[in-house]
Design a protein around this motif. Structure first.
Motif, short mmCIF file in Angstrom:
data_model
loop_
_atom_site.label_atom_id
_atom_site.label_comp_id
_atom_site.label_asym_id
_atom_site.label_seq_id
_atom_site.Cartn_x
_atom_site.Cartn_y
_atom_site.Cartn_z
N ILE A 15 0.87 -1.19 0.00
CA ILE A 15 0.00 0.00 0.00
C ILE A 15 0.91 1.24 0.00
CG2 ILE A 15 -1.96 1.13 1.16
CD1 ILE A 15 -2.37 -1.90 0.27
N PRO A 16 0.72 2.15 -0.94
CA PRO A 16 1.62 3.31 -1.02
C PRO A 16 1.56 4.17 0.26
CG PRO A 16 0.15 3.21 -2.92
CD PRO A 16 -0.33 2.18 -1.95
N PRO A 17 2.71 4.75 0.67
CA PRO A 17 2.74 5.58 1.89
C PRO A 17 1.69 6.69 1.85
CG PRO A 17 4.95 5.32 0.96
CD PRO A 17 4.02 4.65 0.02
N GLU A 18 1.40 7.22 0.69
CA GLU A 18 0.40 8.29 0.55
C GLU A 18 -0.97 7.82 1.07
OE1 GLU A 18 0.01 9.34 -3.55
OE2 GLU A 18 -1.37 11.00 -3.11
N THR A 19 -1.34 6.60 0.72
CA THR A 19 -2.63 6.05 1.18
C THR A 19 -2.58 5.78 2.69
OG1 THR A 19 -2.92 5.02 -0.99
CG2 THR A 19 -4.30 4.19 0.78
N VAL A 20 -1.46 5.24 3.16
CA VAL A 20 -1.33 4.92 4.58
C VAL A 20 -1.40 6.20 5.43
CG1 VAL A 20 0.19 3.92 6.36
CG2 VAL A 20 0.05 2.86 4.08
N ASP A 21 -0.70 7.23 4.97
CA ASP A 21 -0.60 8.46 5.77
C ASP A 21 -1.83 9.36 5.67
OD1 ASP A 21 1.84 7.61 6.59
OD2 ASP A 21 2.96 8.75 5.09
N THR A 22 -2.63 9.20 4.65
CA THR A 22 -3.81 10.06 4.55
C THR A 22 -5.09 9.24 4.78
OG1 THR A 22 -3.65 9.86 2.13
CG2 THR A 22 -2.81 11.87 3.10
N GLU A 23 -5.54 8.49 3.78
CA GLU A 23 -6.85 7.83 3.89
C GLU A 23 -6.93 6.84 5.06
OE1 GLU A 23 -5.31 8.28 0.96
OE2 GLU A 23 -6.69 9.68 -0.05
N ILE A 24 -5.89 6.04 5.26
CA ILE A 24 -5.92 5.07 6.37
C ILE A 24 -5.82 5.79 7.72
CG2 ILE A 24 -4.63 3.17 7.46
CD1 ILE A 24 -4.20 2.04 4.63
N GLN A 25 -4.97 6.83 7.76
CA GLN A 25 -4.85 7.61 8.99
C GLN A 25 -6.20 8.24 9.37
OE1 GLN A 25 -1.91 7.69 10.87
NE2 GLN A 25 -3.38 8.50 12.36
N ILE A 26 -6.95 8.69 8.37
CA ILE A 26 -8.27 9.29 8.63
C ILE A 26 -9.19 8.26 9.32
CG2 ILE A 26 -10.40 10.17 7.51
CD1 ILE A 26 -8.52 11.46 5.37
N ARG A 124 -4.78 3.21 -6.32
CA ARG A 124 -4.09 3.10 -5.02
C ARG A 124 -5.04 3.02 -3.82
NH1 ARG A 124 -3.64 7.57 -1.64
NH2 ARG A 124 -4.31 9.54 -2.53
N PHE A 125 -6.33 3.19 -4.07
CA PHE A 125 -7.32 3.14 -2.98
C PHE A 125 -7.96 1.76 -2.84
CE2 PHE A 125 -7.44 7.40 -4.95
CZ PHE A 125 -6.90 8.11 -3.89
N ASP A 126 -7.57 0.82 -3.69
CA ASP A 126 -8.23 -0.49 -3.72
C ASP A 126 -7.25 -1.57 -3.26
OD1 ASP A 126 -10.78 0.32 -4.97
OD2 ASP A 126 -9.43 0.92 -6.59
N PHE A 127 -7.59 -2.20 -2.16
CA PHE A 127 -6.68 -3.24 -1.67
C PHE A 127 -7.41 -4.26 -0.81
CE2 PHE A 127 -6.38 0.50 1.10
CZ PHE A 127 -6.46 0.00 2.38
N HIS A 128 -6.67 -5.29 -0.43
CA HIS A 128 -7.21 -6.36 0.42
C HIS A 128 -6.33 -6.50 1.65
CE1 HIS A 128 -8.27 -7.83 -3.79
NE2 HIS A 128 -9.43 -7.56 -3.24
N ILE A 129 -6.94 -6.89 2.76
CA ILE A 129 -6.17 -7.22 3.96
C ILE A 129 -6.62 -8.63 4.36
CG2 ILE A 129 -5.36 -6.37 6.20
CD1 ILE A 129 -7.15 -3.85 5.71
N GLY A 130 -5.68 -9.53 4.58
CA GLY A 130 -6.08 -10.89 4.96
C GLY A 130 -4.94 -11.62 5.64
N GLY A 131 -5.29 -12.67 6.35
CA GLY A 131 -4.26 -13.52 6.96
C GLY A 131 -3.78 -13.06 8.33
N TYR A 132 -4.34 -11.94 8.82
CA TYR A 132 -3.83 -11.38 10.08
C TYR A 132 -4.62 -11.83 11.30
CZ TYR A 132 -7.86 -8.24 9.82
OH TYR A 132 -9.14 -7.75 9.77
N VAL A 133 -5.81 -12.42 11.09
CA VAL A 133 -6.75 -12.59 12.20
C VAL A 133 -6.26 -13.58 13.26
CG1 VAL A 133 -9.08 -13.36 12.82
CG2 VAL A 133 -8.73 -11.84 10.88
N ASN A 134 -5.88 -14.79 12.83
CA ASN A 134 -5.48 -15.79 13.83
C ASN A 134 -3.97 -15.80 14.05
OD1 ASN A 134 -8.16 -16.33 13.87
ND2 ASN A 134 -8.05 -18.27 12.78
N LEU A 177 -11.29 2.73 -1.01
CA LEU A 177 -11.37 3.95 -0.21
C LEU A 177 -11.69 5.17 -1.06
CD1 LEU A 177 -8.34 3.56 2.23
CD2 LEU A 177 -10.74 3.03 2.65
N ALA A 178 -12.30 6.15 -0.40
CA ALA A 178 -12.56 7.43 -1.07
C ALA A 178 -11.23 8.19 -1.18
CB ALA A 178 -13.55 8.24 -0.24
N ASP A 179 -11.10 8.96 -2.25
CA ASP A 179 -9.94 9.83 -2.43
C ASP A 179 -10.15 11.06 -1.55
OD1 ASP A 179 -8.08 11.65 -3.30
OD2 ASP A 179 -8.42 11.29 -5.44
N SER A 180 -9.26 11.26 -0.56
CA SER A 180 -9.50 12.34 0.41
C SER A 180 -9.20 13.73 -0.18
CB SER A 180 -8.66 12.12 1.67
OG SER A 180 -7.29 12.17 1.34
#
Ligand SMILES: [Fe+2]
Length: 390
Positions: A15-26, A124-134, A177-180
């Motif tokens: 995930i690009p730092p731009e997405t992590v630092d803005t949209e995910i941070q929000i 850059r706003f479209d991604f998946h998260i998986g494998g972290y739960v257990n 994610l929405a583009d902030s």
């Protein structure tokens, strides 16, 4: 995806730092600003379950027969097709699950951008998260799926007892994610968008999707909404037996769940037509009965296709699951042989051959789609094949 990339963690899809630092941070800031927000707890049905028994009656449930699906490419686990959304979890539960998934260390380790080769209009706003739960990274989320009440609710809708499959397919998060940098919830100029009050026929080829027309690789998908887009788009669309689309109505709010026999019902998840977040999580379920082998596949989840499937962890979990299932199946068969003999029954050779063949095929199906074995083109022709030609 190049082999050396997915073998070493698919970092080209980080995930690009731009997405992590803005949209995910929000997302994280909004959650932590809530006055009563407490992520340090486990699932408690009295507090976190929004489901009420009357929803069994009130929820629209469609069977495969209702959907006109008569032929399937693999054996369905029951006659169940799909449900419309029903309330399952409270907003507090969703907030905690979201908080756990979007922690930055989880994003770095377990989130990867959607593979642009297979999804329309992604960025850059479209991604998946998986494998972290257990993995001890999401204790609340883990406790939700581990709670027997959740599987009991799903089992009643589906008509057979179900259980979660394996960790990587327990709570796979689909994120758009929405583009902030542009107004939130503003309509996007998409071709599939209708004018106010005008109902156009749904056109599959024109709509942006998180994943194109497909079958899932697990028997049952339990989709839980975390954030719902404003306006149109973001729906699950089922392809019925007559090849016409059925849009599952967007009546969902965070915490609503939709069940789908996604291994045999072709479907797509559409992108929002507004600049909104759409976050939904999918959990795979299969039959709980030990004498029934699951029909899971690697098709859409193998590491070369789905960058969030980190090679070493994914295949270790996959084979752990498949071998456990096979051990249960063999143990159930073994105990039946003994009981039948003690009851004085004639040994049934034909039945035993069928039993052994199923085990053989199950082992073969476990590896036949691995990259080094075949690596068939994706999407497979199956995803476009009309039901009548199956
Ligand atoms: Fe799906």
């Amino acid at each position: 995806m190049p082999c050396e990339d997915y073998l070493t963690g698919a970092h080209s899809h980080d995930i690009p730092p731009e997405t992590v630092d803005t949209e995910i941070q929000i997302i994280l800031d909004k959650l932590s600003a809530k006055p009563d927000f407490n992520p340090n707890q486990l699932f408690n049905p009295d507090k976190h379950l929004a489901f009420k028994d009357e929803y069994f009656e009130e929820t629209t449930v469609l069977s495969l027969a209702d959907l006109g699906i008569k032929k399937t490419h693999t054996k369905p686990i029951s006659g169940f097709g799909a449900t419309y959304p029903f309330p399952l979890l409270t907003k507090e539960a969703i907030d905690i699950m979201k908080w756990e998934a979007f922690q930055k260390e989880n994003i770095a380790a377990y989130a990867r951008l959607t593979n642009p080769d297979f999804s329309l209009k992604t960025n850059r706003f479209d991604f998946h998260i998986g494998g972290y739960v257990n993995q001890g990274k999401a204790p609340f989320t883990e406790s939700v799926y581990a709670h027997p009440r959740i599987a009991k609710i799903f089992s009643k809708f589906i008509g057979v007892d179900v259980q979660t499959c394996y960790n990587y397919d327990t709570n796979h998060v689909n994120v758009a994610l929405a583009d902030s940098s542009i107004p939130i919830d503003a309509p996007l100029n998409t071709e599939a968008e209708s004018e106010e009050g005008e109902e156009k026929e749904f056109d599959i080829s024109k709509v942006g999707s998180i994943l194109g027309q497909h079958y899932d690789s697990v028997p049952i998908a339990a989709v839980i909404m975390w954030e719902c887009p404003k306006g149109r788009g973001g729906e699950t669309v089922i392809i019925k037996g007559d090849e016409k689309p059925l849009v599952i109505p967007n009546i969902a709010e965070p915490g609503y769940c939709t069940l789908l026999q996604a291994r045999v019902v072709r479907h797509i998840a559409t992108k929002p037509n507004s600049n909104s977040n759409r976050i939904a999580t999918v959990c795979g379920y299969c039959c709980a009965a030990p004498e029934i082998l699951d029909t899971s596949a690697l098709t859409s989840v193998r590491p070369s296709i789905l960058p969030r499937s980190i090679h070493d962890q994914f295949y270790s979990e996959w084979f752990d699951f498949r071998f456990k299932q096979l051990q249960r199946y063999l143990a159930a068969g073994q105990s039946k042989i003994k009981k039948d003999f003690e009851r004085g029954e004639t040994f049934n050779q034909l039945k035993m051959i069928e039993f052994c063949k199923e085990a053989q095929e199950y082992l073969y199906d476990s590896w036949k789609e691995m990259e080094c074995a075949g690596n068939d083109p994706y999407p497979p022709a199956l995803f476009e094949t009309p039901y009548s030609e199956l």
